[in-house]
Scaffold this motif. Sequence first.
Motif, PDB file in Angstrom:
ATOM      1  N   LEU A   1      38.723  23.467  37.679  1.00 52.52           N
ATOM      2  CA  LEU A   1      37.478  24.234  37.749  1.00 52.52           C
ATOM      3  C   LEU A   1      37.663  25.528  38.541  1.00 52.52           C
ATOM      4  N   THR A   2      38.475  25.471  39.579  1.00 55.92           N
ATOM      5  CA  THR A   2      38.751  26.658  40.372  1.00 55.92           C
ATOM      6  C   THR A   2      39.427  27.730  39.527  1.00 55.92           C
ATOM      7  N   TYR A   3      40.388  27.316  38.715  1.00 56.65           N
ATOM      8  CA  TYR A   3      41.090  28.290  37.873  1.00 56.65           C
ATOM      9  C   TYR A   3      40.094  28.984  36.943  1.00 56.65           C
ATOM     10  N   LEU A   4      39.283  28.206  36.260  1.00 53.74           N
ATOM     11  CA  LEU A   4      38.328  28.791  35.315  1.00 53.74           C
ATOM     12  C   LEU A   4      37.327  29.707  36.014  1.00 53.74           C
ATOM     13  N   GLY A   5      36.794  29.256  37.140  1.00 51.10           N
ATOM     14  CA  GLY A   5      35.827  30.063  37.871  1.00 51.10           C
ATOM     15  C   GLY A   5      36.417  31.362  38.380  1.00 51.10           C
ATOM     16  N   ASN A   6      37.616  31.293  38.919  1.00 54.88           N
ATOM     17  CA  ASN A   6      38.238  32.502  39.450  1.00 54.88           C
ATOM     18  C   ASN A   6      38.761  33.423  38.359  1.00 54.88           C
ATOM     19  N   ARG A   7      39.276  32.833  37.282  1.00 57.47           N
ATOM     20  CA  ARG A   7      39.781  33.673  36.188  1.00 57.47           C
ATOM     21  C   ARG A   7      38.658  34.477  35.538  1.00 57.47           C
ATOM     22  N   PHE A   8      37.529  33.821  35.293  1.00 55.65           N
ATOM     23  CA  PHE A   8      36.470  34.471  34.541  1.00 55.65           C
ATOM     24  C   PHE A   8      35.382  35.109  35.403  1.00 55.65           C
TER      25      PHE A   8
END
Length: 176
Positions: free
Chosen positions: A93-100
């Motif tokens: 979830l961190t990856y998705l939140g930070n990427r987008f």
Amino acid sequence: MPCVLTPNSTTQDGPAASPGSRPTLRDRTAGLLAEHLRPTTTFLLVGGVVFLLDAAMYNLLVFWSPGEGWGTGLMHTTPLLAKLLTIAAASCLTYLGNRFLTFGDRPRPHTARSIVMFLLVNLIAAGLQLSCLGFSRYVLGLDSVLADNISGTLIGQVVSTSFRYVTYGRFVFPKR
């Protein structure tokens, strides 16, 4: 009525900067604030949501039993494994939140490189967080809900989030 500044005019804050002059401390501070306020705020919001998810999952795994309720959970004897599982779920979830959201305005890096760097950074960050929990559990002998949440969730999260913030912007989601 629009305000037009000439080289000799002044603003409400003082004299206007001439075209060849160096920016003032106030101008540099305002520029840094404008550059870092949105990504820092978004990073903290994403992290806050994921923090709550991580804490809830960990407490359910370690301190809640389906048959008995709160007390000793299914993974009470293996808290590091439980924390590792919750970190893995939270990291997705961190990856998705930070990427987008946090770094959405940056160019899309090569996906394979970005994911490898993200995994490497998160493995190090997970190690930092697990070491806080492990120290509390196995060196200090503390295994209560409060001790685990302070050491593994609160202190461990602060240490690992600080590390992630610095490294995500430089290595995982670089400006160029």
